[in-house]
Write an enzyme that holds these catalytic residues in place. Sequence first.
Site, PDB file in Angstrom:
ATOM      1  N   ASP A  33       0.820  -1.208   0.000  1.00 24.72           N
ATOM      2  CA  ASP A  33       0.000   0.000   0.000  1.00 24.72           C
ATOM      3  C   ASP A  33       0.858   1.264   0.000  1.00 24.72           C
ATOM      4  OD1 ASP A  33      -2.363   1.405   0.007  1.00 24.72           O
ATOM      5  OD2 ASP A  33      -2.655   1.293   2.169  1.00 24.72           O
ATOM      6  N   ASN A  35       1.659   3.252  -2.985  1.00 21.89           N
ATOM      7  CA  ASN A  35       2.382   3.619  -4.211  1.00 21.89           C
ATOM      8  C   ASN A  35       1.980   5.004  -4.717  1.00 21.89           C
ATOM      9  OD1 ASN A  35       3.677   1.128  -4.234  1.00 21.89           O
ATOM     10  ND2 ASN A  35       2.276   0.214  -5.710  1.00 21.89           N
ATOM     11  N   HIS A  50       3.505   3.207  -9.055  1.00 18.07           N
ATOM     12  CA  HIS A  50       3.300   1.767  -9.218  1.00 18.07           C
ATOM     13  C   HIS A  50       4.584   1.083  -9.689  1.00 18.07           C
ATOM     14  CE1 HIS A  50      -0.866   1.990  -8.267  1.00 18.07           C
ATOM     15  NE2 HIS A  50      -1.233   2.620  -9.362  1.00 18.07           N
ATOM     16  N   ASN A  81     -10.090  -2.454  -6.990  1.00 18.59           N
ATOM     17  CA  ASN A  81      -9.279  -1.572  -7.843  1.00 18.59           C
ATOM     18  C   ASN A  81      -9.803  -1.467  -9.267  1.00 18.59           C
ATOM     19  OD1 ASN A  81      -6.174  -2.668  -6.283  1.00 18.59           O
ATOM     20  ND2 ASN A  81      -7.524  -0.982  -5.729  1.00 18.59           N
ATOM     21  N   PHE A  82     -10.671  -2.400  -9.662  1.00 20.85           N
ATOM     22  CA  PHE A  82     -11.211  -2.347 -11.024  1.00 20.85           C
ATOM     23  C   PHE A  82     -12.088  -1.121 -11.257  1.00 20.85           C
ATOM     24  CE2 PHE A  82     -10.443  -7.049 -10.829  1.00 20.85           C
ATOM     25  CZ  PHE A  82      -9.501  -7.085 -11.851  1.00 20.85           C
ATOM     26  N   ARG A 202       1.229  -4.647   6.417  1.00 17.85           N
ATOM     27  CA  ARG A 202       0.618  -3.607   5.575  1.00 17.85           C
ATOM     28  C   ARG A 202       1.425  -2.327   5.720  1.00 17.85           C
ATOM     29  NH1 ARG A 202      -5.590  -2.052   4.211  1.00 17.85           N
ATOM     30  NH2 ARG A 202      -5.082  -0.372   2.759  1.00 17.85           N
ATOM     31  N   SER A 210      -8.742  -4.714   4.719  1.00 15.64           N
ATOM     32  CA  SER A 210      -9.392  -4.390   3.444  1.00 15.64           C
ATOM     33  C   SER A 210      -9.781  -5.637   2.651  1.00 15.64           C
ATOM     34  CB  SER A 210      -8.481  -3.502   2.588  1.00 15.64           C
ATOM     35  OG  SER A 210      -8.199  -2.292   3.249  1.00 15.64           O
TER      36      SER A 210
END
Length: 253
Positions: A33, A35, A50, A81-82, A202, A210
């Site tokens: 997590d 980026n 990324h 994320n889509f 994380r 999440s």
Amino acid sequence: MNLRDLVYGLYARRVEGRLDHDQVPKHIGVILDGNRRWAKAAGGTTAEGHQAGAHKIEEFLGWCAETDVEVVTLWMLSTDNFDRPEGEMKPLLGIIEATVRSLVADGRWRVHHVGALDLLPAHTQMVMKEAEEATRTNTGILVNVAVGYGGRQEIADAVRSLLLERAENGVSLEEVAENVDIDQISKHLYTSGQPDPDLVIRTSGEQRLSGFMLWQSAHSEYYFCEVFWPAFRKVDFLRALRDYAARHRRYGG
């Protein structure tokens, strides 16, 4: 090398020297997590963030290999994320594909995709399948690449797979309901046959799962690190291992 890097290097070696390899987690799950926030803070683009996160992965796996970790699960793309704009998703998927190919080219890791494969673009699916096949006989760390992954989706897929298997064997729904148990569902998870994660890390300071490995992490230890993933250092990794080793795991007992 500046003074700060020198100090961190000396500190990392000190922590590593005191690390008890018998207390190292065998399976580490990582929520990569931060980026985008790292890129924003550095004045870069989302794609650059990324890409920086992708570069960190092989470095991280090298640290794991040095400390006898056997399985690593890297959450690179969630089902949530889509919903991101196509302008972000397309380059992100390209970075993920390039990263997976790089893991294959390394020659050490066994790559395994975890996630809903059918939700991914056809080309990404092909990359995942080819990576698994190409690394099947490798003897290094088993690297679970969680792409198109969601914990609730995984459980739903596992139950669906179990029902279809029983139906193909002529078992009625009533019989399935009477006999279904935890072990049967576990056998249909994306990580079937693997040990559950001992430690979940994380980055970025967020303190929530999440939806990451909801079933498998029932008895996992959690370590939340303030730094963004691209800035994650070996000393941060060693601190996580030290913190894990100091805990007394009860497994509900």
